[in-house]
Write an enzyme that holds these catalytic residues in place. Structure first.
Site, short mmCIF file in Angstrom:
data_model
loop_
_atom_site.label_atom_id
_atom_site.label_comp_id
_atom_site.label_asym_id
_atom_site.label_seq_id
_atom_site.Cartn_x
_atom_site.Cartn_y
_atom_site.Cartn_z
N SER A 131 0.82 -1.20 0.00
CA SER A 131 0.00 0.00 0.00
C SER A 131 0.86 1.25 0.00
CB SER A 131 -0.92 0.03 1.22
OG SER A 131 -1.64 1.24 1.22
N LYS A 185 -4.52 -6.80 3.68
CA LYS A 185 -4.54 -5.68 2.72
C LYS A 185 -5.98 -5.36 2.31
CE LYS A 185 -3.09 -2.53 -0.19
NZ LYS A 185 -4.06 -2.25 -1.18
N HIS A 188 -7.46 -3.47 5.06
CA HIS A 188 -6.89 -2.12 4.95
C HIS A 188 -7.69 -1.28 3.96
CE1 HIS A 188 -4.52 0.73 2.57
NE2 HIS A 188 -3.87 1.03 3.68
N ASN A 189 -7.94 -1.86 2.80
CA ASN A 189 -8.67 -1.10 1.77
C ASN A 189 -10.10 -0.81 2.20
OD1 ASN A 189 -6.33 -1.42 0.29
ND2 ASN A 189 -7.42 -1.72 -1.62
N GLU A 192 -9.91 1.95 4.45
CA GLU A 192 -9.64 3.14 3.62
C GLU A 192 -10.97 3.71 3.09
OE1 GLU A 192 -6.52 2.54 0.55
OE2 GLU A 192 -8.01 3.21 -0.91
C1 6PG Z 1 -3.34 1.40 -1.48
C2 6PG Z 1 -4.66 1.62 -2.13
C3 6PG Z 1 -4.66 1.07 -3.50
C4 6PG Z 1 -5.71 1.69 -4.40
C5 6PG Z 1 -7.08 1.22 -4.13
C6 6PG Z 1 -8.14 2.16 -4.64
O1 6PG Z 1 -3.36 0.78 -0.43
O2 6PG Z 1 -2.33 1.86 -2.00
O3 6PG Z 1 -5.67 1.01 -1.38
O4 6PG Z 1 -4.72 -0.31 -3.40
O5 6PG Z 1 -5.61 3.04 -4.39
O6 6PG Z 1 -7.19 -0.01 -4.79
O7 6PG Z 1 -9.31 1.47 -4.54
P1 6PG Z 1 -10.67 1.85 -5.26
O8 6PG Z 1 -10.37 2.11 -6.71
O9 6PG Z 1 -11.52 0.68 -5.03
O10 6PG Z 1 -11.14 3.10 -4.56
#
Ligand code: 6PG
Length: 491
Positions: A131, A185, A188-189, A192
């Site tokens: 990430s 991960k 984590h997302n 996010e």
């Molecule tokens: C990271 C982000 C990366 C990406 C996401 C965006 O940890 O660096 O999470 O993996 O920016 O996949 O996700 P979406 O397109 O689903 O918002």
């Protein structure tokens, strides 16, 4: 043929791959780079990687031949069939103990499968969350490796040196077995998504509720970034809100309000449903994106469905902004509480031995959700590695109690304004449900038994000859149905 010099190989020279190679090179490792379109290898060596120790390979065979044993090869290719295809191409050139690392956003069941498949062939597999986007890859990402445990000693030094460092500690540790790296991960997302939705709701309340301009909201976020909310996402939000188009208008106001998603938030919500864990905030964050996506329908609805007249705010504005900060903080605590509950539940189910303090430490820096707050979560799990819920930790228990009055005031006001706060509201609903000794599921059970003879259990202390402890009980509620419960029907 000369002795192999490569410490690690990397397949996939898109921007993440290139940046990760340059980062590993800076940390003193010799990386061998390969890409399916081999002209990209030459371009990379002649430009970005010029003057570095990076080596190129023009075939999988050459890549493998250039690597020291046990070979370590990171795949940074599109998640899905491409990963399996590269593994297949690599296999003939690999030997027992060699390690294939998938650094893409793969779905964890695939990583569970790949670990098993490679281990059956005497090879090792690591599925690693990466990430931090391009910037993180170049200067220090958060790395979340899991899979064949025997691979960790061989990759530990490269991974921990390449990762972001916070207070001298790497944002990378061994997560656990099989697909756990990609699982973490994924969570984590999901988190996010939750953090982003909470910030978006706060922006909406400040803009449509209090009528504050983008540049003033940017100042509020900048102030928040010095307190408990100090984080990368709050910081970039302030920067985004300050960014004006050429005509001086905030650029953000010109961006179509339809959110995209690549699916990792959805995976988290699905995993939560599968595990039977109430990860409501991430779920709402995903649904909020879905609702945003039906823009044309919302435009039509806005013409025919009225909400309340939005009156201008007559209270103490600064107090309300402080309440909002607390509402955001408390909701965030709930979101992380839910995320960690989900990981605990899955770990139990899949017999993974997850290190929760380590996970929080991996997320403290390098990644999109990096924050000071994750340092507090690290401390909570360092104090008690078996912590049932963050809300039982003294620090978070106090924080959420302190935040509670403001949190409620903000949601109440947003409801009166007709401003949607799905993430704030679901966090509070979870909080109120979680702290309730009794919830109305007694009535649900009665309904299920009434219409379908699904049985129920007696509440402790209410036992009698008809309501026997630890027994599935069915009552003939209407006098018409039989006394046979659904569970005693045989199919
Ligand atoms: C990271 C982000 C990366 C990406 C996401 C965006 O940890 O660096 O999470 O993996 O920016 O996949 O996700 P979406 O397109 O689903 O918002």
């Amino acid at each position: 043929m000369s002795a192999p010099v490569g410490d690690i190989g990397l397949i996939g020279l898109a921007v993440m791959g290139q940046n990760l190679i340059l980062n590993m090179n800076d940390k003193g490792f010799t990386v061998v780079a390969y890409n399916r379109t081999t002209s990209k290898v030459d371009d990379f060596l002649a430009n970005e990687a010029k003057g570095t120790k990076v080596q190129g390979a023009h075939s999988i065979q050459e890549l493998c031949a250039k690597l020291k044993r046990p070979r370590k090869i990171i795949l940074l290719v599109k998640a899905g069939p491409a990963v399996d295809s590269f593994i297949q191409q690599l296999e003939p050139y690999l030997e027992k103990g060699d390690i294939v690392i998938d650094g893409g956003n793969s779905h964890y069941p695939d990583s569970i499968r790949r670990t098993k498949e490679l281990e059956a062939k005497g090879l090792l597999f690591v599925g690693s969350g990466v990430s931090g986007g391009e910037e993180g890859a170049r200067h220090g990402p958060s790395l979340m490796p899991g899979g064949s445990t025997a691979a960790w000693p061989a990759i530990k030094e490269i991974f921990q040196k390449t990762a972001a460092q916070v207070n001298g500690e790497p944002c990378c540790d061994w997560v656990g077995e099989t697909g756990s790296g990609h699982y973490v991960k994924m969570v984590h997302n999901g988190i996010e998504y939750g953090d982003m939705q909470l910030i978006a709701e706060a922006y909406d309340i400040l803009k449509r509720g209090l009528g504050i301009s983008e540049s003033e909201i940017a100042d509020i976020f900048t102030t928040w970034n010095k307190g408990v909310l100090d984080s990368f996402l709050i910081e970039i939000t302030a920067n985004i809100l300050k960014f004006n188009d050429d005509d001086g208008e905030p650029l953000v106001t010109k961006i179509l309000d339809k959110a995209g998603q690549k699916g990792t938030g959805k995976w988290t919500a699905i995993a939560a449903l599968d595990a039977g864990t109430a990860v409501t905030l991430i779920g709402e964050a995903v649904f909020a994106r879905c609702l945003s996506a039906i823009k044309e329908e919302r435009v039509r609805a806005s013409k025919v469905i009225n909400g309340p007249q939005r009156e201008s705010f007559r209270g103490d504005k600064q107090q309300f902004i402080d309440d909002l900060e607390q509402a955001l903080y408390a909701s965030k605590i709930i979101s992380y509480t839910q995320g960690f509950m989900l990981m605990r539940e899955t770990a139990k189910e899949l017999s993974w031995n997850l290190n929760y303090a380590g996970i929080a430490r991996m997320w403290r820096g390098g990644c999109i959700i990096k924050s000071v707050f994750l340092g507090d979560i690290t401390s909570a799990y360092e104090k008690n590695k078996d912590l049932e819920s963050l809300l039982f930790d003294d620090f978070f228990n106090k924080a959420v109690h302190k935040a509670q009055p403001g949190w409620r005031r903000v949601i109440a006001q947003a409801v009166l304004w007709g401003i949607p706060t799905p993430a704030f509201s679901t966090a509070l609903a979870f909080f109120d449900g979680y702290r309730s000794e009794v919830v109305p599921a007694n009535l649900l059970q009665a309904q299920r038994d009434y219409f379908g003879a699904h049985t129920f259990r007696v509440m402790p202390g209410k036992e009698n000859p008809r309501l026997v402890k630890d027994r599935d009980i069915h009552i003939n509620w209407t006098g018409r149905g039989g006394n046979v419960s659904a569970s005693s029907y045989s199919a």
